[in-house]
Design a protein around this motif. Sequence first.
Motif, PDB file in Angstrom:
ATOM      1  N   VAL A 168      -5.246   8.132   0.204  1.00 41.61           N
ATOM      2  CA  VAL A 168      -5.402   7.585   1.546  1.00 41.61           C
ATOM      3  C   VAL A 168      -4.634   6.145   1.682  1.00 41.61           C
ATOM      4  O   VAL A 168      -5.153   5.261   0.645  1.00 41.61           O
ATOM      5  N   ASP A 169      -3.679   6.179   2.360  1.00 41.83           N
ATOM      6  CA  ASP A 169      -3.077   4.888   2.638  1.00 41.83           C
ATOM      7  C   ASP A 169      -3.672   4.224   4.079  1.00 41.83           C
ATOM      8  O   ASP A 169      -3.372   4.826   5.246  1.00 41.83           O
ATOM      9  N   LEU A 170      -4.450   3.122   3.861  1.00 43.24           N
ATOM     10  CA  LEU A 170      -5.038   2.903   5.171  1.00 43.24           C
ATOM     11  C   LEU A 170      -4.126   1.704   5.972  1.00 43.24           C
ATOM     12  O   LEU A 170      -3.255   1.296   5.412  1.00 43.24           O
ATOM     13  N   SER A 186       4.202  -3.185  11.958  1.00 44.48           N
ATOM     14  CA  SER A 186       2.978  -3.055  10.976  1.00 44.48           C
ATOM     15  C   SER A 186       2.559  -1.707  11.068  1.00 44.48           C
ATOM     16  O   SER A 186       2.727  -0.773  11.906  1.00 44.48           O
ATOM     17  N   SER A 187       1.798  -1.138  10.036  1.00 52.00           N
ATOM     18  CA  SER A 187       1.349   0.080   9.792  1.00 52.00           C
ATOM     19  C   SER A 187       0.159   0.021  10.509  1.00 52.00           C
ATOM     20  O   SER A 187      -0.854  -0.335   9.730  1.00 52.00           O
ATOM     21  N   ARG A 188       0.015   0.771  11.393  1.00 55.34           N
ATOM     22  CA  ARG A 188      -1.439   0.561  12.201  1.00 55.34           C
ATOM     23  C   ARG A 188      -2.300   2.021  12.089  1.00 55.34           C
ATOM     24  O   ARG A 188      -3.184   2.217  12.833  1.00 55.34           O
ATOM     25  N   LYS A 211       0.933  -1.394  -0.011  1.00 60.26           N
ATOM     26  CA  LYS A 211      -0.095   0.009   0.088  1.00 60.26           C
ATOM     27  C   LYS A 211       0.888   1.315   0.040  1.00 60.26           C
ATOM     28  O   LYS A 211       0.572   2.036  -0.731  1.00 60.26           O
ATOM     29  N   THR A 212       1.780   1.419   1.034  1.00 60.28           N
ATOM     30  CA  THR A 212       2.706   2.563   0.946  1.00 60.28           C
ATOM     31  C   THR A 212       3.353   2.705  -0.122  1.00 60.28           C
ATOM     32  O   THR A 212       3.803   3.736  -0.595  1.00 60.28           O
ATOM     33  N   TYR A 213       4.055   1.580  -0.574  1.00 58.61           N
ATOM     34  CA  TYR A 213       4.848   1.671  -1.924  1.00 58.61           C
ATOM     35  C   TYR A 213       4.015   2.032  -3.031  1.00 58.61           C
ATOM     36  O   TYR A 213       4.725   3.013  -3.786  1.00 58.61           O
TER      37      TYR A 213
END
Length: 399
Positions: free
Chosen positions: A266-268, A233-235, A111-113
């Motif tokens: 939006v990066d969830l 983890s991306s929280r 997602k972030t990439y």
Amino acid sequence: AAAAAAAGPTHDAAAVPAPDSGVQVVVRIRPPCRVDEEEAGEDGRGPQVCVRKTAVNSVAIQGQDFTFDAVADAISTQEDIFNLVGLPLVENCLSGFNSSIFAYGQTGSGKTYTMWGPLSALSEDSVSSERGLTPRVFEQLFSRINEEQVKHSDKELNYNCICSFLEIYNEQITDLLDPSQKNLQIREDVRTSCVYVESLTKQYVFTMKDVTQLLVKGLANRRTGATSANADSSRSHCVFTCVIKSESKNPEDGSSSTRSSRINLVDLAGSERQKLTHAAGDRLKEAGNINRSLSQLGNLINILAEISQSGKQRHHVPYRDSKLTFLLQESLGGNAKLAMICAVSPSQSCKSETLSTLRFAQRAKAIKNNAVVNEEKVEDVNALREQIRQLKDELHRVK
Ligand code: ADP
Ligand code: MG
């Protein structure tokens, strides 16, 4: 077609079909990680994957087929994703539509990439092929604004772009451009029913340098939680917003019009089911809260898909039950074009999460939004003056 007709000045790039009122759903299968390659048998068949792209817009997993608007896989580039999702977004935006892109998927799925790209690719004059969607969107936006101004040089055409960057973590909103501002509140303008975050930093951007500086600053302020279940983890949910306003004046007849549109990128947070093992106290509360925004997003998607499919209205759609859905309500079933990038990992160990992301993506596909051009026109002032003069004459004659 109606949207295209209302779009006004367009450009060759718009040859990419803009999504209609439906949500554009793109699935991106990331390349296998090294672990998967190690798992690969010695028969030279390559890594064992749980999901495969079977056509430009479909995937197969466990003997099931899923169809979306497009599927990107390991050989797809950041540029491919931009062409699919970013180009139509910019055109929609210049035409006066609010537009959002959400990246959904489990932690590590890309997602972030996809949304920003690696930080190393975000440095000021970087032309790295790894740059993500957001820097590419702004590069295109600035170039198209320039083109429009040249093309309509007979008019005074002015644009301004104002950005903000926030994080929702544990159901609290933090300003990523000024992290001392925590726990900000969402408000609604009663007159316009516009939802906004109170006292959030807003910054004008004029160049790519301005944009990359904001991104680098904001991403550095993003927090990540370390739990025993998932070390990095991306929280949090991150939302980069840009409001683009244009004013066009025709010096010949004095008419003018203003358009305004909003882009949300939006990066969830990771969509994996939170494993509550070893989480206690604040961590446990956090897991519950992080789930609230994401599970509320899932609930809304189910409700909106049902409304679209049945054609029946529902009186109460619970947008306000989480910060994420309250803030982004216009993107969900409202006045906005929405693209959802669902990121999945092909790893065997991710099979159940990949399947659950594909099911989510399929439900999102059923939603219909109702995007309209946000435009205000000031009628030809001279024509109005003439009309007033004629009416006065008429009134005079009647007397
Ligand atoms: P997420 O934000 O969904 O948790 P990331 O975007 O951080 O996942 O991706 C995890 C790792 O995989 C990062 O190191 C990232 O650079 C890499 N990665 C993800 N997608 C791709 C891709 N399509 N191509 C190359 N590397 C990728
Ligand atoms: Mg991430």
